[in-house]
Design an enzyme around this catalytic site. Structure first.
Site, PDB file in Angstrom:
ATOM      1  N   ARG A 123       0.826  -1.225   0.000  1.00  0.00           N
ATOM      2  CA  ARG A 123       0.000   0.000   0.000  1.00  0.00           C
ATOM      3  C   ARG A 123       0.855   1.267   0.000  1.00  0.00           C
ATOM      4  O   ARG A 123       0.501   2.283   0.580  1.00  0.00           O
ATOM      5  CB  ARG A 123      -0.926   0.031   1.228  1.00  0.00           C
ATOM      6  N   GLU A 174      -5.357   4.247   5.829  1.00  0.00           N
ATOM      7  CA  GLU A 174      -5.112   4.022   4.397  1.00  0.00           C
ATOM      8  C   GLU A 174      -5.513   5.220   3.524  1.00  0.00           C
ATOM      9  O   GLU A 174      -4.770   5.604   2.630  1.00  0.00           O
ATOM     10  CB  GLU A 174      -5.849   2.749   3.952  1.00  0.00           C
ATOM     11  N   SER A 204     -11.057  -0.189   2.833  1.00  0.00           N
ATOM     12  CA  SER A 204     -10.407  -0.381   4.139  1.00  0.00           C
ATOM     13  C   SER A 204      -9.898   0.954   4.657  1.00  0.00           C
ATOM     14  O   SER A 204      -9.183   1.658   3.942  1.00  0.00           O
ATOM     15  CB  SER A 204      -9.227  -1.337   4.009  1.00  0.00           C
TER      16      SER A 204
HETATM   17  C1  FAD Z   1     -15.656  -0.040  -1.735  1.00  0.00           C
HETATM   18  C2  FAD Z   1     -14.159   0.185  -1.863  1.00  0.00           C
HETATM   19  C3  FAD Z   1     -13.301  -0.900  -1.944  1.00  0.00           C
HETATM   20  C4  FAD Z   1     -11.903  -0.708  -2.061  1.00  0.00           C
HETATM   21  N1  FAD Z   1     -11.102  -1.812  -2.126  1.00  0.00           N
HETATM   22  C5  FAD Z   1      -9.756  -1.637  -2.251  1.00  0.00           C
HETATM   23  C6  FAD Z   1      -8.879  -2.781  -2.325  1.00  0.00           C
HETATM   24  O1  FAD Z   1      -9.315  -3.936  -2.293  1.00  0.00           O
HETATM   25  N2  FAD Z   1      -7.554  -2.557  -2.433  1.00  0.00           N
HETATM   26  C7  FAD Z   1      -7.023  -1.301  -2.492  1.00  0.00           C
HETATM   27  O2  FAD Z   1      -5.799  -1.167  -2.605  1.00  0.00           O
HETATM   28  N3  FAD Z   1      -7.819  -0.200  -2.423  1.00  0.00           N
HETATM   29  C8  FAD Z   1      -9.151  -0.344  -2.301  1.00  0.00           C
HETATM   30  N4  FAD Z   1      -9.967   0.761  -2.215  1.00  0.00           N
HETATM   31  C9  FAD Z   1      -9.369   2.107  -2.204  1.00  0.00           C
HETATM   32  C10 FAD Z   1      -9.342   2.806  -3.587  1.00  0.00           C
HETATM   33  O3  FAD Z   1     -10.327   2.270  -4.430  1.00  0.00           O
HETATM   34  C11 FAD Z   1      -8.005   2.711  -4.292  1.00  0.00           C
HETATM   35  O4  FAD Z   1      -6.994   3.225  -3.474  1.00  0.00           O
HETATM   36  C12 FAD Z   1      -8.004   3.478  -5.631  1.00  0.00           C
HETATM   37  O5  FAD Z   1      -6.888   3.103  -6.387  1.00  0.00           O
HETATM   38  C13 FAD Z   1      -8.001   4.980  -5.453  1.00  0.00           C
HETATM   39  O6  FAD Z   1      -8.049   5.557  -6.755  1.00  0.00           O
HETATM   40  P1  FAD Z   1      -8.803   6.908  -7.018  1.00  0.00           P
HETATM   41  O7  FAD Z   1      -8.659   7.217  -8.463  1.00  0.00           O
HETATM   42  O8  FAD Z   1     -10.191   6.841  -6.501  1.00  0.00           O
HETATM   43  O9  FAD Z   1      -7.924   7.901  -6.155  1.00  0.00           O
HETATM   44  P2  FAD Z   1      -8.420   9.153  -5.277  1.00  0.00           P
HETATM   45  O10 FAD Z   1      -9.206   8.670  -4.118  1.00  0.00           O
HETATM   46  O11 FAD Z   1      -9.023  10.187  -6.143  1.00  0.00           O
HETATM   47  O12 FAD Z   1      -7.004   9.696  -4.744  1.00  0.00           O
HETATM   48  C14 FAD Z   1      -6.249   8.926  -3.846  1.00  0.00           C
HETATM   49  C15 FAD Z   1      -4.805   9.457  -3.855  1.00  0.00           C
HETATM   50  O13 FAD Z   1      -4.228   9.208  -5.133  1.00  0.00           O
HETATM   51  C16 FAD Z   1      -3.818  10.445  -5.725  1.00  0.00           C
HETATM   52  N5  FAD Z   1      -4.084  10.353  -7.163  1.00  0.00           N
HETATM   53  C17 FAD Z   1      -5.216   9.889  -7.769  1.00  0.00           C
HETATM   54  N6  FAD Z   1      -5.076   9.970  -9.102  1.00  0.00           N
HETATM   55  C18 FAD Z   1      -3.846  10.499  -9.335  1.00  0.00           C
HETATM   56  C19 FAD Z   1      -3.117  10.847 -10.503  1.00  0.00           C
HETATM   57  N7  FAD Z   1      -3.617  10.669 -11.738  1.00  0.00           N
HETATM   58  N8  FAD Z   1      -1.871  11.392 -10.362  1.00  0.00           N
HETATM   59  C20 FAD Z   1      -1.344  11.579  -9.128  1.00  0.00           C
HETATM   60  N9  FAD Z   1      -1.972  11.276  -7.989  1.00  0.00           N
HETATM   61  C21 FAD Z   1      -3.218  10.743  -8.100  1.00  0.00           C
HETATM   62  C22 FAD Z   1      -4.633  11.531  -5.055  1.00  0.00           C
HETATM   63  O14 FAD Z   1      -3.971  12.777  -5.105  1.00  0.00           O
HETATM   64  C23 FAD Z   1      -4.724  10.969  -3.647  1.00  0.00           C
HETATM   65  O15 FAD Z   1      -3.537  11.254  -2.959  1.00  0.00           O
HETATM   66  C24 FAD Z   1     -11.365   0.598  -2.100  1.00  0.00           C
HETATM   67  C25 FAD Z   1     -12.243   1.700  -2.002  1.00  0.00           C
HETATM   68  C26 FAD Z   1     -13.618   1.493  -1.887  1.00  0.00           C
HETATM   69  C27 FAD Z   1     -14.544   2.670  -1.801  1.00  0.00           C
END
Ligand code: FAD
Length: 353
Positions: free
Chosen positions: A164, A343, A240
Site C-alpha cells: 500500500r 489508508e 479499508s
Molecule cells: C468499496 C471500496 C473498496 C476498495 N477496495 C480496495 C482494495 O481492495 N484494495 C485497495 O488497494 N484499495 C481499495 N480501495 C481504495 C481505492 O479504491 C483505491 O486506493 C483506488 O486506487 C483509489 O483511486 P482513485 O482514483 O479513486 O484515487 P483518489 O481517491 O481520487 O485519490 C487517492 C490518492 O491518489 C492520488 N491520485 C489519484 N489519481 C492520481 C493521478 N492521476 N496522479 C497523481 N496522484 C493521483 C490523489 O492525489 C490521492 O492522494 C477501495 C475503495 C472502496 C470505496
C-alpha cells in the site's frame, strides 16, 4: 481550460463527506495538466490531484486550493510474443479496464476486479487485493513532475512499490500528476489463486479461468460490501480505512499470550514468502479491541459486513468519520500496543495528510 469555483467535492468521492474546492478543473489531456499546474503556480495556490475519490476523506471546510480532476482517457494495446502491454490513460475507470483484460483472457489483474477508482490512483497506493498488487504488472508510469515541470516515465523500481505504498504516497507525495500507466499482462496465463477466500469459491478446483476468478472476486467483494453497488449503505466508504499492520515475531507472541490464541497472519514477502515478520488483519485487532461490525457512532459507523470499512451512515460529517477512526485507533493501541496506520488520503485537514 475552465476553472470552476466552490465546487462540491463530496459527490466526487465514495465516502461522500466534506466541503467544496475553492477552485476546480478537469484535465482531459497532458496539455490541460500543464495549463492547470501553471495556473496554480501563478496564483500561488496549493494543488490537489483527484482521481475517482475512492481513497479520499475531504475535510468539512473543504480545500482552499485547486483540485485537478484527472480525466485523461484511452487504452492502447500492444501484443508481443508472450505478453501484452496496455497503455492506459490515468482518468480511465480501473474496474472497466480490469474487465477488458479479463475479456482478453489476460492474467495479472483478475484479483483486482471490483476495486473503484481510476487508473492513475492505482500506482499511488500500489492497489492490492486477494494476492495481487498492481506493482507486479506495472511496467511504466508516465507523470508530470511538478518539481522539474517536465513529463517523466518511471520504471517500477523508480516507483518504490511496497505494501500500500509507493514514492507517490510517501517521499514524493504531491510531486507528480500521473497521466498514463502501462501494465504488462500474460495472455492465456493462469489466474492467481493465492487467497483462501478465492480458493473456496472453486471447492478445490485448481484450473478456473481468469474470468471465473474475476467473477469470484467480485462476488466476495459484494458479500463484504466492498463493491460499489447503488443503494448499498455499506459501500459508502473508502474501502479499508486501516492498513494491516506488519509485526515482529515477538509482537505476535505477545498478542497470542494476551488473547490466549494466535491471531491470523499472512507472510509479508512479495510472492507470499516468509520474511520473519507477519501481516495481521487490522480487522481482527479492531474486533478484539471491542468493535463489532455494524458499530455506530453518530452518522459514522463500521460496515455491517466488513470491520475495516468505516461508513457514512447518511449525512455524516468528515469530523465524525475521523472521530470514529481515532476512537478505534486508540482502543487498538491500548489493547495491543499497535498503532494502526490509516489508508485513505486526507484533504483540507490541518494535520498533514
Ligand atoms: C468499496 C471500496 C473498496 C476498495 N477496495 C480496495 C482494495 O481492495 N484494495 C485497495 O488497494 N484499495 C481499495 N480501495 C481504495 C481505492 O479504491 C483505491 O486506493 C483506488 O486506487 C483509489 O483511486 P482513485 O482514483 O479513486 O484515487 P483518489 O481517491 O481520487 O485519490 C487517492 C490518492 O491518489 C492520488 N491520485 C489519484 N489519481 C492520481 C493521478 N492521476 N496522479 C497523481 N496522484 C493521483 C490523489 O492525489 C490521492 O492522494 C477501495 C475503495 C472502496 C470505496
Amino acid at each position: 481550460m475552465r476553472i470552476e469555483e466552490n465546487k462540491e467535492l463530496a459527490p466526487l468521492t465514495t465516502l461522500g463527506v466534506g466541503g467544496p474546492a475553492r477552485w476546480f478543473v478537469e484535465a482531459g489531456s497532458e496539455s490541460d495538466v500543464v495549463a492547470a499546474v501553471t495556473w496554480a503556480r501563478e496564483k500561488n495556490v496549493p494543488l490537489f490531484v483527484l482521481g475517482g475519490g475512492s481513497n479520499l476523506v475531504v475535510a468539512d471546510r473543504g480545500f482552499d486550493g485547486l483540485v485537478l480532476h484527472v480525466r485523461l482517457c484511452g487504452v492502447e494495446k500492444y501484443e508481443h510474443a508472450d505478453h501484452i502491454v496496455y497503455e492506459v490513460g490515468a482518468g480511465e475507470d480501473w474496474d472497466a479496464f480490469v474487465q477488458r483484460t479479463v475479456v482478453d483472457n489476460s492474467a495479472g489483474l483478475e484479483c483486482l476486479a471490483g476495486i473503484p477508482g481510476t487508473i492513475g490512483g492505482t500506482p499511488v497506493q500500489n492497489v492490492g487485493a486477494y494476492g495481487q498488487e498492481v506493482a507486479s504488472t506495472i511496467v511504466n508510469v508516465r507523470a508530470y513532475d511538478l518539481k522539474t515541470l517536465a513529463f517523466v516515465d518511471l520504471s517500477p523500481a523508480e516507483c518504490d512499490f511496497a505494501y500500500r505504498r509507493s514514492r507517490f504516497n510517501s517521499k514524493d507525495r504531491g510531486r507528480y500528476v500521473i497521466t498514463r500507466v502501462d501494465y504488462r499482462l500474460n495472455p492465456g496465463g493462469a489466474p492467481t489463486l493465492r487467497y483462501a477466500d478465492v480458493q473456496k469459491e472453486f471447492s478445490g478446483r485448481l484450473d478456473p479461468s481468469v474470468k471465473e476468478v474475476a467473477e469470484a472476486v467480485r462476488r466476495i467483494r459484494r458479500s463484504k460490501g466492498m463493491l460499489l453497488v447503488a443503494g448499498d449503505p455499506d459501500c459508502r466508504s473508502v474501502g479499508s480505512f486501516f492498513k494491516n499492520p506488519v509485526v515482529s515475531a515477538e509482537q505476535m507472541h505477545q498478542i497470542a499470550t494476551k488473547e490466549g490464541k494466535e491471531p491470523p497472519s499472512f507472510p509479508t514477502g512479495p510472492q507470499g514468502q516468509q520474511t520473519g515478520r507477519a501481516k495481521i488483519p487490522a480487522a481482527w485487532l479492531i474486533e478484539h479491541a471491542g468493535f463489532a461490525k455494524g458499530f455506530a457512532q453518530g452518522a459514522a459507523g463500521i460496515s455491517s459486513r466488513h470491520t475495516l470499512a468505516l461508513i457514512n451512515r447518511g449525512g455524516a460529517k468528515a469530523a465524525e468519520i475521523l472521530a470514529l477512526a481515532n476512537h478505534i485507533t486508540s482502543a487498538v493501541e491500548t489493547r495491543f500496543g499497535i498503532q494502526l496506520e490509516r489508508e485513505p488520503v486526507l484533504l483540507g485537514f490541518e494535520e498533514p495528510c
